[in-house]
Scaffold this active site. Structure first.
Site, mmCIF file in Angstrom:
data_model
loop_
_atom_site.group_PDB
_atom_site.id
_atom_site.type_symbol
_atom_site.label_atom_id
_atom_site.label_comp_id
_atom_site.label_asym_id
_atom_site.label_seq_id
_atom_site.Cartn_x
_atom_site.Cartn_y
_atom_site.Cartn_z
ATOM 1 N N ARG A 141 3.061 -12.112 -16.562
ATOM 2 C CA ARG A 141 2.042 -13.146 -16.535
ATOM 3 C C ARG A 141 1.618 -13.561 -17.936
ATOM 4 O O ARG A 141 1.249 -14.695 -18.186
ATOM 5 C CB ARG A 141 0.825 -12.635 -15.755
ATOM 6 C CG ARG A 141 -0.183 -13.708 -15.507
ATOM 7 C CD ARG A 141 -1.531 -13.274 -14.981
ATOM 8 N NE ARG A 141 -1.600 -12.165 -14.064
ATOM 9 C CZ ARG A 141 -1.338 -12.237 -12.759
ATOM 10 N NH1 ARG A 141 -0.941 -13.355 -12.231
ATOM 11 N NH2 ARG A 141 -1.477 -11.173 -12.004
ATOM 12 N N TYR A 142 1.610 -12.594 -18.833
ATOM 13 C CA TYR A 142 1.153 -12.848 -20.198
ATOM 14 C C TYR A 142 2.361 -12.977 -21.128
ATOM 15 O O TYR A 142 3.435 -12.478 -20.817
ATOM 16 C CB TYR A 142 0.276 -11.692 -20.670
ATOM 17 C CG TYR A 142 -1.045 -11.551 -19.946
ATOM 18 C CD1 TYR A 142 -2.063 -12.479 -20.140
ATOM 19 C CD2 TYR A 142 -1.284 -10.490 -19.088
ATOM 20 C CE1 TYR A 142 -3.290 -12.341 -19.497
ATOM 21 C CE2 TYR A 142 -2.507 -10.333 -18.438
ATOM 22 C CZ TYR A 142 -3.509 -11.266 -18.654
ATOM 23 O OH TYR A 142 -4.701 -11.123 -18.029
ATOM 24 N N ARG A 149 3.646 -9.137 -22.724
ATOM 25 C CA ARG A 149 3.619 -7.849 -22.029
ATOM 26 C C ARG A 149 3.878 -8.029 -20.545
ATOM 27 O O ARG A 149 3.589 -9.080 -19.975
ATOM 28 C CB ARG A 149 2.289 -7.134 -22.250
ATOM 29 C CG ARG A 149 1.059 -7.960 -21.878
ATOM 30 C CD ARG A 149 -0.105 -7.504 -22.764
ATOM 31 N NE ARG A 149 -1.387 -8.049 -22.351
ATOM 32 C CZ ARG A 149 -1.810 -9.274 -22.655
ATOM 33 N NH1 ARG A 149 -1.018 -10.118 -23.304
ATOM 34 N NH2 ARG A 149 -2.990 -9.682 -22.279
ATOM 35 N N CYS A 155 1.705 6.187 -3.901
ATOM 36 C CA CYS A 155 0.477 6.570 -4.590
ATOM 37 C C CYS A 155 0.053 7.946 -4.101
ATOM 38 O O CYS A 155 0.354 8.341 -2.979
ATOM 39 C CB CYS A 155 -0.652 5.586 -4.312
ATOM 40 S SG CYS A 155 -0.269 3.937 -4.887
ATOM 41 N N CYS A 177 -5.955 3.843 -1.882
ATOM 42 C CA CYS A 177 -7.334 3.399 -2.043
ATOM 43 C C CYS A 177 -7.599 2.269 -1.057
ATOM 44 O O CYS A 177 -6.797 1.333 -0.972
ATOM 45 C CB CYS A 177 -7.567 2.884 -3.455
ATOM 46 S SG CYS A 177 -6.915 3.975 -4.720
ATOM 47 N N CYS A 214 -7.371 -1.385 -2.415
ATOM 48 C CA CYS A 214 -6.212 -1.744 -3.238
ATOM 49 C C CYS A 214 -5.830 -3.228 -3.113
ATOM 50 O O CYS A 214 -5.829 -3.801 -2.039
ATOM 51 C CB CYS A 214 -5.022 -0.893 -2.831
ATOM 52 S SG CYS A 214 -3.549 -1.244 -3.796
ATOM 53 N N ARG A 222 -2.877 -4.233 -4.117
ATOM 54 C CA ARG A 222 -1.425 -4.291 -3.964
ATOM 55 C C ARG A 222 -0.967 -3.675 -2.646
ATOM 56 O O ARG A 222 0.119 -3.126 -2.558
ATOM 57 C CB ARG A 222 -0.780 -3.586 -5.146
ATOM 58 C CG ARG A 222 0.004 -4.562 -6.003
ATOM 59 C CD ARG A 222 0.592 -3.896 -7.225
ATOM 60 N NE ARG A 222 0.028 -4.472 -8.419
ATOM 61 C CZ ARG A 222 -0.193 -3.815 -9.530
ATOM 62 N NH1 ARG A 222 0.060 -2.526 -9.618
ATOM 63 N NH2 ARG A 222 -0.705 -4.432 -10.570
ATOM 64 N N ASP A 239 -11.224 -7.512 -6.330
ATOM 65 C CA ASP A 239 -10.404 -8.682 -6.007
ATOM 66 C C ASP A 239 -10.664 -9.150 -4.578
ATOM 67 O O ASP A 239 -11.125 -8.391 -3.732
ATOM 68 C CB ASP A 239 -8.917 -8.337 -6.152
ATOM 69 C CG ASP A 239 -8.503 -8.189 -7.606
ATOM 70 O OD1 ASP A 239 -9.049 -8.917 -8.452
ATOM 71 O OD2 ASP A 239 -7.643 -7.345 -7.887
ATOM 72 N N ASP A 289 -10.207 -10.790 -12.385
ATOM 73 C CA ASP A 289 -8.807 -11.183 -12.387
ATOM 74 C C ASP A 289 -8.763 -12.497 -11.613
ATOM 75 O O ASP A 289 -9.070 -12.528 -10.421
ATOM 76 C CB ASP A 289 -7.954 -10.095 -11.719
ATOM 77 C CG ASP A 289 -6.720 -9.761 -12.543
ATOM 78 O OD1 ASP A 289 -6.216 -10.676 -13.222
ATOM 79 O OD2 ASP A 289 -6.268 -8.616 -12.489
ATOM 80 N N LYS A 341 -6.881 -11.951 -16.594
ATOM 81 C CA LYS A 341 -8.229 -11.382 -16.634
ATOM 82 C C LYS A 341 -9.154 -12.263 -17.466
ATOM 83 O O LYS A 341 -8.812 -12.641 -18.582
ATOM 84 C CB LYS A 341 -8.169 -9.982 -17.237
ATOM 85 C CG LYS A 341 -7.348 -9.031 -16.396
ATOM 86 C CD LYS A 341 -7.137 -7.721 -17.113
ATOM 87 C CE LYS A 341 -6.205 -6.822 -16.369
ATOM 88 N NZ LYS A 341 -4.803 -7.296 -16.359
HETATM 89 C C1 LIG Z 1 -3.796 -6.443 -16.494
HETATM 90 C C2 LIG Z 1 -2.453 -6.936 -16.694
HETATM 91 C C3 LIG Z 1 -1.786 -6.751 -17.909
HETATM 92 C C4 LIG Z 1 -2.416 -6.025 -19.076
HETATM 93 O O1 LIG Z 1 -3.518 -6.696 -19.556
HETATM 94 P P1 LIG Z 1 -4.271 -6.177 -20.864
HETATM 95 O O2 LIG Z 1 -5.456 -7.072 -20.953
HETATM 96 O O3 LIG Z 1 -3.308 -6.303 -21.992
HETATM 97 O O4 LIG Z 1 -4.626 -4.741 -20.615
HETATM 98 C C5 LIG Z 1 -0.518 -7.249 -18.036
HETATM 99 N N1 LIG Z 1 0.077 -7.913 -17.033
HETATM 100 C C6 LIG Z 1 -0.542 -8.121 -15.852
HETATM 101 C C7 LIG Z 1 0.183 -8.883 -14.779
HETATM 102 C C8 LIG Z 1 -1.818 -7.637 -15.640
HETATM 103 O O5 LIG Z 1 -2.421 -7.836 -14.465
HETATM 104 S S1 SF4 Z 2 -5.435 1.021 -6.278
HETATM 105 FE FE1 SF4 Z 2 -3.584 0.697 -4.988
HETATM 106 S S2 SF4 Z 2 -1.857 0.981 -6.388
HETATM 107 FE FE2 SF4 Z 2 -3.670 1.897 -7.388
HETATM 108 S S3 SF4 Z 2 -3.643 4.078 -6.801
HETATM 109 FE FE3 SF4 Z 2 -4.925 3.003 -5.314
HETATM 110 S S4 SF4 Z 2 -3.558 2.474 -3.616
HETATM 111 FE FE4 SF4 Z 2 -2.267 2.970 -5.381
#
Ligand SMILES: *Cc1c(COP(=O)(O)O)cnc(C)c1O
Ligand code: SF4
Length: 378
Positions: free
Chosen positions: A90-91, A94, A103, A107, A110, A112, A270, A307, A314
């Protein structure tokens, strides 16, 4: 089998467990189990003090998860930013690298859910594709191993991935996002950290949400990591009934520092399907930030971020410290709400900038000063 693996095997993980241990009715427990995995290992389970407490809410399913809330399963549009299934890019510089779908605990909040727990989503080929993707993209200088929880992998698998990434010359730093120090600190062993430290510069971000999670075991785990020279950050999620209280958050942040963990992010929950009951008004987060800054060590203060829905990344939010502007004077308030006037410096006349530096300069002069109060501010 290592201790942590044995503990995982003893997890509460079925609808039958919910009925037998927590008195759920059979139909409800089956519907919940079907919706999103359940896994609570004996260590995390032992942190529960009473039904509905902040630990319970994070791990025991709730009928509210079944609400027809119409919310998205992929609120951050991660799938749209996935050039290969194991990567979210996304960025600019990174990537997130999803190395496992497993996991140590599932959670309830979550984001995801659509991916984690489903081992068909991530396999060996996906991992190799991820490494190949990073190798083919020289702009990626920071790789964040995430999941699932990468520490669910065996030390052997983990090392294979880490050495694969380290062999890529443009990868400057590697980060690991793991909940293990919080939910299964027994995973952090001398053998693990001895392996990890070969892959410096390495950073770990962990995920504590409540002071009751800061136990002796968790402290020992964090100390092992820190002693291996790996800086530790924390990403907490703000949740109703768990930590939506300035005193609780203050205690959590202070305890983390004593465990050598530096608070990094505090996330607004989220907008995820089945997790709407955890959301708090944005004002709650801002109020917490207001009660941290100035009142305790600056080191204890995370960045409060949302987010952006739809995948904008973010976005940081701060309480309002700039009250206004009077000509050259900026009106500020401090943490005690005392008012101060700061005489600003006039912007100096533009000196022509050489072209090479252009990307570091503003494209055009701002019409509003950078410090002007944000009208849309909350
Ligand atoms: C949070 C996140 C990062 C890392 O973000 P930082 O602000 O550098 O910690 C990188 N990629 C994705 C898709 C993210 O959600
Ligand atoms: S937030 Fe989601 S991905 Fe992260 S540890 Fe919990 S269940 Fe796993």
């Amino acid at each position: 089998m290592e201790l942590w693996q044995d503990m995982l095997r003893q997890s509460v993980d079925s609808s039958r467990d919910l009925v037998e241990r927590f008195g759920f009715n059979k139909d409800l427990s089956e519907r919940l189990n079907h919706l999103f995995h359940i896994r609570i290992n004996p260590y995390y389970l032992s942190l529960i003090r009473y039904p509905g407490d902040p630990i319970w809410l994070q791990c025991i399913p709730d009928a509210k998860e079944l609400d027809e809330d119409g919310l998205p399963e992929d609120p951050l549009a991660e799938d749209a930013h996935s050039p290969v299934p194991s990567i979210v890019h996304r960025y600019p510089d990174r990537v997130l690298f999803l190395t496992t779908s497993q996991c140590s605990m599932y959670c309830r909040f979550c984001t995801r859910k659509r991916k984690v727990g489903d081992s068909s989503k991530i396999n060996m080929k996906y991992i190799q594709d991820g490494i190949d993707y990073v190798a083919a993209h020289p702009e990626v200088r920071d790789v964040i191993m995430s999941g699932g929880d990468p520490l669910m992998l065996t030390d052997f698998m983990l090392e294979k991935i880490l050495s694969g990434l380290r062999a890529i010359p443009h990868v400057e730093i590697i980060r690991l996002g793991t909940k293990m120090p919080c939910v299964l600190p027994q995973r952090i062993t001398p053998k693990l950290v001895k392996m990890l430290r070969k892959y410096h510069p390495l950073y770990i971000n962990t995920h504590f949400n409540h002071p009751w999670e800061c136990t002796m075991e968790a402290k020992r785990a964090c100390e092992l990591i820190a002693d291996a020279g790996i800086p530790l950050g924390n990403q907490a999620v703000l949740m109703k009934g768990v930590n939506d209280d300035p005193d609780v958050m203050l205690e959590l942040m202070r305890k983390l520092l004593t465990m050598r963990v530096r608070p990094y992010y505090l996330y607004q929950a989220d907008i995820t399907k089945g997790a709407n009951h955890f959301r708090t008004p944005v004002s709650v987060g801002l109020d917490i930030m207001d009660k941290l800054r100035g009142h305790t060590s600056g080191l204890a203060i995370p960045h409060f971020v949302i987010d952006a829905p739809g995948g904008g990344g973010k976005i940081p939010l701060l309480p309002q410290y700039v009250l206004g502007r009077n000509g050259n004077q900026i009106i500020l308030r401090n943490y005690k709400y005392d008012i101060y006037t700061y005489p600003d410096v006039e912007e100096s006349p533009k000196i022509p900038t050489p072209t090479v530096e252009r990307r570091f300069t503003r494209k055009k002069k701002r019409t509003t000063p950078a410090y002007a109060p944000d009208e849309a501010g909350v």
